[in-house]
Write an enzyme that holds these catalytic residues in place. Structure first.
Site: not given
Ligand code: ADP
Length: 202
Positions: A35, A37, A40-42, A109
């Site tokens: 997704g 920047s 909400g990945k981190s 990614s």
């Protein structure tokens, strides 16, 4: 990929992956977030890691910024370097998963082909999770100040702004992190992991 070395021999493990899974009480897997920047990945990776750890699972987060400072310190953000970055991370994730861990990877990614490469490196237990949030929402959140820098012309290849993001066509799970809260998103993830990483008969 071209392999330079010759005369290399793989070790043959006597411990099977099923034995590792049985000891851990769950399957190993790679939970691959993708997704923009600020999608909400981190945040979700760290919260999911904590929740699964508290439940007694073997779990480890691979995070973009950590990898880029070390294993991938020689790489930038050109298409070629992004591809090599994801290739290395895919291989690392595959190794961790082989060792029995649930690996949560938190990398933008942006390219479909690179995510497919990571899936190939990992095999069956690869779960592509698309964290879907519009670029406008991400730019408003901007926890790392990247969108503001892009507006000022200080970054010229920010994904979704001045570099492409290829939306997954058939992700294993999509979470609308643009409108759901962190807790709601986390509940969906925990439920997904519990269903997909349970050993049969659990
Ligand atoms: P990324 O790692 O994708 O760049 P971050 O996790 O660093 O994104 O930042 C996401 C920001 O959005 C955080 O400030 C987080 O609190 C906020 N946020 C709001 N809703 C959500 C949600 N549903 N899931 C994850 N983060 C969310």
């Amino acid at each position: 990929m071209f392999v330079k070395s010759t005369n290399i021999f793989e070790v043959e493990h006597k411990v099977t992956r099923e034995q590792r899974w049985a000891r851990n009480g769950h399957k190993a897997a790679v939970v691959w977030f993708t997704g923009l920047s600020a999608s909400g990945k981190s945040t979700l990776a760290i919260r999911l890691e904590q929740r699964l750890f508290d439940l007694g699972h073997q779990v480890y987060v691979l995070d973009g910024d950590n990898m880029r400072r070390k294993l991938c310190a020689d790489l930038g953000f050109s298409a070629h370097d992004r591809e090599e970055n994801i290739r290395r991370i895919g291989e690392v994730a595959a190794l961790f998963a082989e060792s029995g861990q649930i690996v949560i990877s938190a990398f933008i990614s942006p390219y479909r082909a690179d995510r497919a490469l990571a899936r190939r490196a990992v095999g069956d237990n690869f779960h592509e999770i698309y964290l879907s949030a519009d670029v406008e929402i991400c730019a408003r959140r901007d926890p790392k100040g990247l969108y503001a820098k892009a507006r000022k012309g200080e970054i010229d290849n920010l994904t979704g702004v001045s570099a492409p993001y290829e939306v997954p066509k058939t992700p294993d799970l999509t979470i609308d992190t643009g409108t759901l809260s962190v807790d709601e998103s986390l509940d969906i993830l925990v439920d997904y992991v519990m269903r997909n990483m349970a050993l049969s008969g659990d």
